[in-house]
Structures are given as structure tokens and as C-alpha cells.
Design an enzyme around this catalytic site. Structure first.
Site, PDB file in Angstrom:
ATOM      1  N   ASP A   1      23.274  58.484 -13.298  1.00 37.23           N
ATOM      2  CA  ASP A   1      21.851  58.200 -13.378  1.00 37.23           C
ATOM      3  C   ASP A   1      21.143  59.540 -13.174  1.00 37.23           C
ATOM      4  O   ASP A   1      21.722  60.474 -12.611  1.00 37.23           O
ATOM      5  CB  ASP A   1      21.469  57.202 -12.287  1.00 37.23           C
ATOM      6  CG  ASP A   1      19.969  57.022 -12.174  1.00 37.23           C
ATOM      7  OD1 ASP A   1      19.340  56.611 -13.158  1.00 37.23           O
ATOM      8  OD2 ASP A   1      19.439  57.325 -11.090  1.00 37.23           O
TER       9      ASP A   1
ATOM     10  N   ASP B   1      17.187  60.158 -12.384  1.00 41.21           N
ATOM     11  CA  ASP B   1      16.100  60.235 -11.405  1.00 41.21           C
ATOM     12  C   ASP B   1      16.536  59.697 -10.045  1.00 41.21           C
ATOM     13  O   ASP B   1      16.951  58.548  -9.928  1.00 41.21           O
ATOM     14  CB  ASP B   1      14.892  59.455 -11.909  1.00 41.21           C
ATOM     15  CG  ASP B   1      14.426  59.963 -13.263  1.00 41.21           C
ATOM     16  OD1 ASP B   1      14.059  61.144 -13.341  1.00 41.21           O
ATOM     17  OD2 ASP B   1      14.455  59.182 -14.236  1.00 41.21           O
TER      18      ASP B   1
ATOM     19  N   ASP C   1      21.467  55.825  -7.532  1.00 38.83           N
ATOM     20  CA  ASP C   1      20.679  55.855  -6.303  1.00 38.83           C
ATOM     21  C   ASP C   1      19.936  54.552  -6.041  1.00 38.83           C
ATOM     22  O   ASP C   1      19.398  54.370  -4.948  1.00 38.83           O
ATOM     23  CB  ASP C   1      19.646  56.979  -6.372  1.00 38.83           C
ATOM     24  CG  ASP C   1      18.484  56.641  -7.289  1.00 38.83           C
ATOM     25  OD1 ASP C   1      17.358  56.453  -6.792  1.00 38.83           O
ATOM     26  OD2 ASP C   1      18.702  56.552  -8.511  1.00 38.83           O
TER      27      ASP C   1
END
Length: 227
Positions: A12, A14, A171
Site C-alpha cells: 500500500d 499512503d 497500514d
């Protein structure tokens, strides 16, 4: 031939590779102020971590009666965001080390993000990560965003990898759910550490409840049996 066997890694972007949330927050705050006059706080922003821009803006359009189309809102948000991202996007140091070590070892890697392709490309170029991360998939290019597995499955196909051979670094809870739905292993590094107890993270192969404060490239490689 990679010394890491058949393993492929999907990141991922961001909140995982880069700390771009401050930029998204500022762009979102300005957009909402201009279109609705509403105040938008950091606590408000934390509710949308891990959710694609398309889904977030579609929700705001419905809730706040915004006249602009989702496509127009995405273009507006991207413009605001890219102005900030090109000037100030921080790469998490241990993530940069991990990317470099995997690249040196010949491990196939891709980025799978809820951001637009333009935003992904701008961040990778601006941070220099584009030297190692050349394959990417945006949520705007698949039918469904996270927590659906589409973006991760598309990334695996791009790498010519079987889902079971892929390790996802994420995240946010929706991304952890998407990784599990895709049949992939998951390293969870909660950007919002208060979310570490979210049930979505419970089945991660490695959960670092303290987020990036707990993360090291070496530990990630060892726990997953990659070195």
C-alpha cells in the site's frame, strides 16, 4: 533468480510507504471548506484512512449535497493534493530500506493503492521510490476499492504471481481485510495506532500495534521468513 523464492511483495502507498496523510488531510480540509463551508479536523480525517478517494468523495457528495460530480471532486482533490505531495512527502526510513533490500534481492514488487494513478506516480517520482517500484495499480483501475481484494489481485496479476505467494504491507483495516480476501499474507502497520485492536488486523501474519514506531525492515524480513 531471487533468493527469496517465489515471494512477491505488494505495498500500500499512503500511510505505509509514505506519510502522505498530512497532505491528504490538508487537501481534503480545503476542498470541504470551499464546497460546503464545513470544518474538517484531523480526527475527522482518521475515519477515512485506508478508504479510497472515490468512495470518500462519493460519501461526502451524498451527505453534504455537493453539486459537483465525483469525477470533478476527484480531479479537484488530486490537484490540491499533488501541489502538496510534490513538495513534501516523507518516506518512512525503514520502508525505504526494505524496498531497497527487496529490490537488490530481485523480489518482485508492486504498489496497490486507493489513490489515483497520477498521485501514485507523483509520489513515487518525488521520493525516488520509482527507481525500485515500477509496477503499480490504482483503485480507480479496478471495479471495487478496498476492502474488496480487487486492487491486490490486479497487482499479483501484474507481477505474474499467485496470491498465496504474495505478502501485502498495509497500514489500514480495509487494506488488511482486502489482503485476507485476496488470499495473501499481510504485514499490518497501523497508521492510526488507536485502530490496532480493530478485528480486521487480527488475522495479519504480523501486526505491529505501535505502527511505524515498531517497524524495522530487518524484523519484517525475519518474521516472514524472507531472510
Amino acid at each position: 533468480m531471487s533468493s527469496f523464492g517465489r515471494t512477491s511483495v505488494i505495498f500500500d502507498l499512503d500511510g505505509t510507504l509514505v506519510d502522505s496523510e498530512p497532505n491528504y488531510y490538508e487537501a481534503s480540509r480545503a476542498l470541504l471548506a470551499d464546497f460546503t463551508g464545513r470544518e474538517y479536523t484531523w480526527a475527522d480525517n482518521e475515519q477515512y484512512v485506508g478508504i479510497s478517494s472515490h468512495e470518500t468523495l462519493a460519501q461526502w457528495r451524498r451527505e453534504y449535497g455537493i453539486d459537483a460530480s465525483v469525477a470533478e471532486l476527484i480531479a479537484d482533490l488530486d490537484r490540491r493534493y499533488l501541489e502538496l505531495a510534490r513538495a513534501r512527502t516523507h518516506v518512512f526510513p525503514e520502508m525505504r530500506e526494505l524496498v531497497e533490500r527487496l529490490h537488490e534481492a530481485g523480489v518482485p514488487m508492486a504498489v496497490a493503492s486507493g489513490s489515483s494513478r497520477a498521485a501514485i506516480e507523483a509520489i513515487l517520482a518525488g521520493t525516488g521510490l520509482d527507481a525500485q517500484l515500477t509496477k503499480l495499480v490504482s483503485a480507480e483501475e479496478v471495479p471495487r476499492g478496498k476492502p474488496a481484494p480487487d486492487v491486490f489481485l490486479a497487482a499479483a496479476a501484474l507481477l505474474c504471481a499467485e496470491p498465496a505467494d504474495c505478502v501485502v504491507f498495509e497500514d489500514a483495516a480495509p487494506g488488511a481485510v482486502a489482503a485476507r480476501a485476496a488470499g495473501m499474507r499481510c504485514v499490518a502497520i497501523p497508521y492510526v495506532t488507536a485502530h490496532a485492536n480493530d478485528p480486521a488486523f487480527a488475522q495479519a501474519d504480523l501486526l505491529l500495534p505501535g505502527g511505524h514506531a515498531d517497524f524495522t525492515a530487518e524484523a519484517a524480513l525475519k518474521v516472514l521468513g524472507l531472510c
